[in-house]
Design a protein around this motif. Structure first.
Motif, PDB file in Angstrom:
ATOM      1  N   ILE A   1       9.590  -4.262  -3.884  1.00  0.00           N
ATOM      2  CA  ILE A   1       8.890  -3.527  -2.829  1.00  0.00           C
ATOM      3  C   ILE A   1       8.046  -2.360  -3.339  1.00  0.00           C
ATOM      4  CG2 ILE A   1      10.608  -4.155  -1.094  1.00  0.00           C
ATOM      5  CD1 ILE A   1      11.653  -1.252  -1.307  1.00  0.00           C
ATOM      6  N   THR A   2       8.049  -2.091  -4.638  1.00  0.00           N
ATOM      7  CA  THR A   2       7.284  -0.934  -5.120  1.00  0.00           C
ATOM      8  C   THR A   2       5.791  -1.089  -4.837  1.00  0.00           C
ATOM      9  OG1 THR A   2       7.206  -1.910  -7.344  1.00  0.00           O
ATOM     10  CG2 THR A   2       8.936  -0.303  -6.909  1.00  0.00           C
ATOM     11  N   GLY A   3       5.247  -2.267  -5.091  1.00  0.00           N
ATOM     12  CA  GLY A   3       3.822  -2.495  -4.830  1.00  0.00           C
ATOM     13  C   GLY A   3       3.487  -2.377  -3.362  1.00  0.00           C
ATOM     14  N   ILE A   4       4.385  -2.836  -2.497  1.00  0.00           N
ATOM     15  CA  ILE A   4       4.172  -2.742  -1.054  1.00  0.00           C
ATOM     16  C   ILE A   4       4.138  -1.282  -0.622  1.00  0.00           C
ATOM     17  CG2 ILE A   4       5.128  -3.318   1.217  1.00  0.00           C
ATOM     18  CD1 ILE A   4       6.445  -5.768  -0.104  1.00  0.00           C
TER      19      ILE A   4
ATOM     20  N   ALA B   1       0.884   0.449  -1.658  1.00  0.00           N
ATOM     21  CA  ALA B   1      -0.219   0.057  -0.774  1.00  0.00           C
ATOM     22  C   ALA B   1      -0.137   0.773   0.573  1.00  0.00           C
ATOM     23  CB  ALA B   1      -0.209  -1.454  -0.561  1.00  0.00           C
ATOM     24  N   CYS B   2       1.068   0.908   1.106  1.00  0.00           N
ATOM     25  CA  CYS B   2       1.247   1.550   2.412  1.00  0.00           C
ATOM     26  C   CYS B   2       0.936   3.045   2.352  1.00  0.00           C
ATOM     27  CB  CYS B   2       2.672   1.343   2.920  1.00  0.00           C
ATOM     28  SG  CYS B   2       3.049  -0.349   3.431  1.00  0.00           S
ATOM     29  N   VAL B   3       1.455   3.718   1.322  1.00  0.00           N
ATOM     30  CA  VAL B   3       1.230   5.161   1.193  1.00  0.00           C
ATOM     31  C   VAL B   3      -0.248   5.447   0.931  1.00  0.00           C
ATOM     32  CG1 VAL B   3       1.744   7.190  -0.205  1.00  0.00           C
ATOM     33  CG2 VAL B   3       3.586   5.667   0.494  1.00  0.00           C
ATOM     34  N   ASN B   4      -0.893   4.651   0.087  1.00  0.00           N
ATOM     35  CA  ASN B   4      -2.326   4.842  -0.155  1.00  0.00           C
ATOM     36  C   ASN B   4      -3.146   4.595   1.099  1.00  0.00           C
ATOM     37  OD1 ASN B   4      -1.863   5.509  -2.800  1.00  0.00           O
ATOM     38  ND2 ASN B   4      -2.470   3.537  -3.650  1.00  0.00           N
ATOM     39  N   ALA B   5      -2.696   3.656   1.927  1.00  0.00           N
ATOM     40  CA  ALA B   5      -3.412   3.356   3.174  1.00  0.00           C
ATOM     41  C   ALA B   5      -3.399   4.551   4.126  1.00  0.00           C
ATOM     42  CB  ALA B   5      -2.792   2.142   3.856  1.00  0.00           C
ATOM     43  N   ALA B   6      -2.354   5.364   4.045  1.00  0.00           N
ATOM     44  CA  ALA B   6      -2.251   6.542   4.917  1.00  0.00           C
ATOM     45  C   ALA B   6      -3.375   7.531   4.655  1.00  0.00           C
ATOM     46  CB  ALA B   6      -0.898   7.220   4.725  1.00  0.00           C
TER      47      ALA B   6
ATOM     48  N   ASN C   1      -6.456   6.510   3.502  1.00  0.00           N
ATOM     49  CA  ASN C   1      -7.724   5.776   3.501  1.00  0.00           C
ATOM     50  C   ASN C   1      -8.250   5.659   4.937  1.00  0.00           C
ATOM     51  OD1 ASN C   1      -9.865   4.027   3.269  1.00  0.00           O
ATOM     52  ND2 ASN C   1      -8.776   2.496   2.056  1.00  0.00           N
ATOM     53  N   PRO C   2      -9.310   6.396   5.275  1.00  0.00           N
ATOM     54  CA  PRO C   2      -9.827   6.356   6.654  1.00  0.00           C
ATOM     55  C   PRO C   2     -10.377   5.000   7.063  1.00  0.00           C
ATOM     56  CG  PRO C   2     -11.351   7.516   5.206  1.00  0.00           C
ATOM     57  CD  PRO C   2     -10.109   7.272   4.408  1.00  0.00           C
ATOM     58  N   ASP C   3     -10.661   4.139   6.078  1.00  0.00           N
ATOM     59  CA  ASP C   3     -11.214   2.824   6.383  1.00  0.00           C
ATOM     60  C   ASP C   3     -10.135   1.754   6.540  1.00  0.00           C
ATOM     61  OD1 ASP C   3     -13.846   3.810   6.204  1.00  0.00           O
ATOM     62  OD2 ASP C   3     -13.816   3.593   4.017  1.00  0.00           O
ATOM     63  N   GLU C   4      -8.877   2.171   6.441  1.00  0.00           N
ATOM     64  CA  GLU C   4      -7.779   1.205   6.522  1.00  0.00           C
ATOM     65  C   GLU C   4      -6.787   1.622   7.599  1.00  0.00           C
ATOM     66  OE1 GLU C   4      -4.500  -0.919   3.519  1.00  0.00           O
ATOM     67  OE2 GLU C   4      -5.979   0.494   2.756  1.00  0.00           O
ATOM     68  N   ASN C   5      -6.318   0.638   8.367  1.00  0.00           N
ATOM     69  CA  ASN C   5      -5.284   0.875   9.379  1.00  0.00           C
ATOM     70  C   ASN C   5      -3.928   0.882   8.682  1.00  0.00           C
ATOM     71  OD1 ASN C   5      -3.311   0.669  11.402  1.00  0.00           O
ATOM     72  ND2 ASN C   5      -4.701  -0.419  12.775  1.00  0.00           N
ATOM     73  N   GLY C   6      -3.429   2.079   8.406  1.00  0.00           N
ATOM     74  CA  GLY C   6      -2.177   2.201   7.664  1.00  0.00           C
ATOM     75  C   GLY C   6      -0.995   1.578   8.369  1.00  0.00           C
ATOM     76  N   PHE C   7      -0.988   1.647   9.691  1.00  0.00           N
ATOM     77  CA  PHE C   7       0.115   1.064  10.454  1.00  0.00           C
ATOM     78  C   PHE C   7       0.122  -0.461  10.313  1.00  0.00           C
ATOM     79  CE2 PHE C   7      -0.573   5.145  12.507  1.00  0.00           C
ATOM     80  CZ  PHE C   7       0.721   5.639  12.598  1.00  0.00           C
ATOM     81  N   GLN C   8      -1.093  -1.052  10.302  1.00  0.00           N
ATOM     82  CA  GLN C   8      -1.172  -2.498  10.112  1.00  0.00           C
ATOM     83  C   GLN C   8      -0.767  -2.883   8.699  1.00  0.00           C
ATOM     84  OE1 GLN C   8      -2.000  -4.827  12.680  1.00  0.00           O
ATOM     85  NE2 GLN C   8      -0.943  -6.019  11.103  1.00  0.00           N
ATOM     86  N   THR C   9      -1.173  -2.053   7.714  1.00  0.00           N
ATOM     87  CA  THR C   9      -0.768  -2.303   6.330  1.00  0.00           C
ATOM     88  C   THR C   9       0.743  -2.263   6.211  1.00  0.00           C
ATOM     89  OG1 THR C   9      -2.815  -1.329   5.493  1.00  0.00           O
ATOM     90  CG2 THR C   9      -0.984  -1.498   3.942  1.00  0.00           C
ATOM     91  N   GLU C  10       1.365  -1.299   6.912  1.00  0.00           N
ATOM     92  CA  GLU C  10       2.824  -1.203   6.892  1.00  0.00           C
ATOM     93  C   GLU C  10       3.476  -2.424   7.532  1.00  0.00           C
ATOM     94  OE1 GLU C  10       5.533   1.375   9.590  1.00  0.00           O
ATOM     95  OE2 GLU C  10       5.029   2.643   7.857  1.00  0.00           O
TER      96      GLU C  10
ATOM     97  N   GLY D   1       3.134  -5.291   5.210  1.00  0.00           N
ATOM     98  CA  GLY D   1       4.052  -5.123   4.095  1.00  0.00           C
ATOM     99  C   GLY D   1       5.479  -5.444   4.477  1.00  0.00           C
ATOM    100  N   PHE D   2       5.881  -4.991   5.660  1.00  0.00           N
ATOM    101  CA  PHE D   2       7.228  -5.286   6.147  1.00  0.00           C
ATOM    102  C   PHE D   2       7.439  -6.791   6.267  1.00  0.00           C
ATOM    103  CE2 PHE D   2      10.137  -5.968   9.801  1.00  0.00           C
ATOM    104  CZ  PHE D   2      11.274  -5.352   9.291  1.00  0.00           C
ATOM    105  N   ALA D   3       6.427  -7.477   6.797  1.00  0.00           N
ATOM    106  CA  ALA D   3       6.519  -8.932   6.940  1.00  0.00           C
ATOM    107  C   ALA D   3       6.649  -9.608   5.583  1.00  0.00           C
ATOM    108  CB  ALA D   3       5.295  -9.465   7.685  1.00  0.00           C
ATOM    109  N   SER D   4       5.899  -9.097   4.587  1.00  0.00           N
ATOM    110  CA  SER D   4       5.930  -9.728   3.268  1.00  0.00           C
ATOM    111  C   SER D   4       7.284  -9.552   2.576  1.00  0.00           C
ATOM    112  CB  SER D   4       4.816  -9.176   2.384  1.00  0.00           C
ATOM    113  OG  SER D   4       5.038  -7.820   2.065  1.00  0.00           O
ATOM    114  N   CYS D   5       8.069  -8.553   3.010  1.00  0.00           N
ATOM    115  CA  CYS D   5       9.410  -8.371   2.444  1.00  0.00           C
ATOM    116  C   CYS D   5      10.293  -9.600   2.696  1.00  0.00           C
ATOM    117  CB  CYS D   5      10.093  -7.140   3.048  1.00  0.00           C
ATOM    118  SG  CYS D   5       9.364  -5.562   2.570  1.00  0.00           S
ATOM    119  N   PHE D   6       9.986 -10.327   3.735  1.00  0.00           N
ATOM    120  CA  PHE D   6      10.818 -11.464   4.114  1.00  0.00           C
ATOM    121  C   PHE D   6      10.392 -12.763   3.435  1.00  0.00           C
ATOM    122  CE2 PHE D   6      11.647  -8.284   7.223  1.00  0.00           C
ATOM    123  CZ  PHE D   6      12.982  -8.446   7.538  1.00  0.00           C
TER     124      PHE D   6
END
Length: 273
Positions: free
Chosen positions: A221-224, A227-232, A234-243, A246-251
């Motif tokens: 999960i380190t890479g996930i 990506a999530c923290v950097n998205a927070a 980044n004004p061009d990225e929806n950090g909540f969607q990235t999160e 990422g949560f989905a990819s954990c499964f």
């Protein structure tokens, strides 16, 4: 274990030609040390190119699970950009030089594997910018961080104004950039610029390896998280969607339900005691 012996022949031959970096891979942790005379440890176009190539190998090589970047000797992490490099610049190629440095440090910042700066002494200008691009920072007691560029009429170029502002806020960032104040190790810790301050370089590297080992044991999960923290930020990225993504990819991992069941079993066992 020698780093060059671990990689492909193609990359190994590149490493043999590198003049700015020495790399050593041990138990999954790659230590990158800027080589040369510690008293003149500066960042050049060549060292940036070699650093980019090495970080690319970090991305690609499964044997590397975490990275430590440090300077040679006990007194200097980096004195920033080599003055000889600056003398080559004009308005046109200076922009390209800055963008190249920003790209290399962004490559570090976005790396899915944890990268720690082990700051072993004086750290100036682009050296501070490099340290700020790493995910974590530890320092020795004699470490100092400063941006001296403004004293000779230029500003940081590799993202320092941006990352320092995000970490300290606008007023503090301007204070350390404009007044050219040095930040000593203990004060850097108070400002949350570094996580730990230790007495000597050897102790610092030991602490850094312990720190990274604890992280890489949860490598799935380190890479996930990066990506999530950097998205927070980044004004061009929806950090909540990235999160959520990422949560989905954990499964995706086959053993995730087994881990969850073990936690439930342990909880039930504790409740029955």
């Amino acid at each position: 274990m020698n780093y060059t012996c671990q990689f492909t022949n193609q990359f190994g031959s590149k490493m043999e030609k590198m003049k700015s970096l020495h790399c050593n891979l041990e138990e999954g942790i790659l230590t990158i040390t800027f080589t040369g005379d510690p008293k003149s440890s500066t960042i050049t176009e060549q060292s940036l190119s070699e650093l980019h190539a090495t970080i690319q190998e970090v991305y690609d090589n499964e044997d590397i699970r975490g990275v430590i970047i440090t300077g040679a000797g006990e007194q200097i992490f980096s004195l920033g950009v080599d003055i000889a490099e600056l003398l080559k610049l004009n308005e046109l190629n200076a922009r390209k030089f800055a963008e190249n440095g920003q790209d290399v440090l962004a490559f570090i910042e976005n790396c899915p594997k944890p990268i720690m700066a082990a700051i072993n002494g004086h750290t100036l200008g682009a050296g501070v910018e490099l340290a700020l691009a790493c995910h974590f920072r530890v320092a020795t007691e004699n470490a100092t961080l400063a941006f001296p560029e403004t004293s000779f009429g230029i500003i940081p170029a590799f993202g320092g104004t941006q990352r320092l502002t995000k970490l300290l806020g606008k007023a503090k960032a301007l204070e350390y950039l404009m007044i050219k104040k040095s930040i000593r190790a203990e004060h850097a810790k108070q400002l949350d610029l570094v996580s730990e301050v230790v007495s000597y370089k050897e102790e610092m590297l030991k602490k850094a390896k312990q720190y990274l080992t604890a992280i890489v044991n949860n490598k799935d999960i380190t890479g996930i998280l990066v990506a999530c923290v950097n998205a927070a930020e980044n004004p061009d990225e929806n950090g909540f969607q990235t999160e959520a993504n990422g949560f989905a990819s954990c499964f995706k991992t086959a053993d995730i339900k087994e881990k969850l069941i073990k936690i439930v079993d342990k909880t039930v066992l504790l409740e029955t005691k």
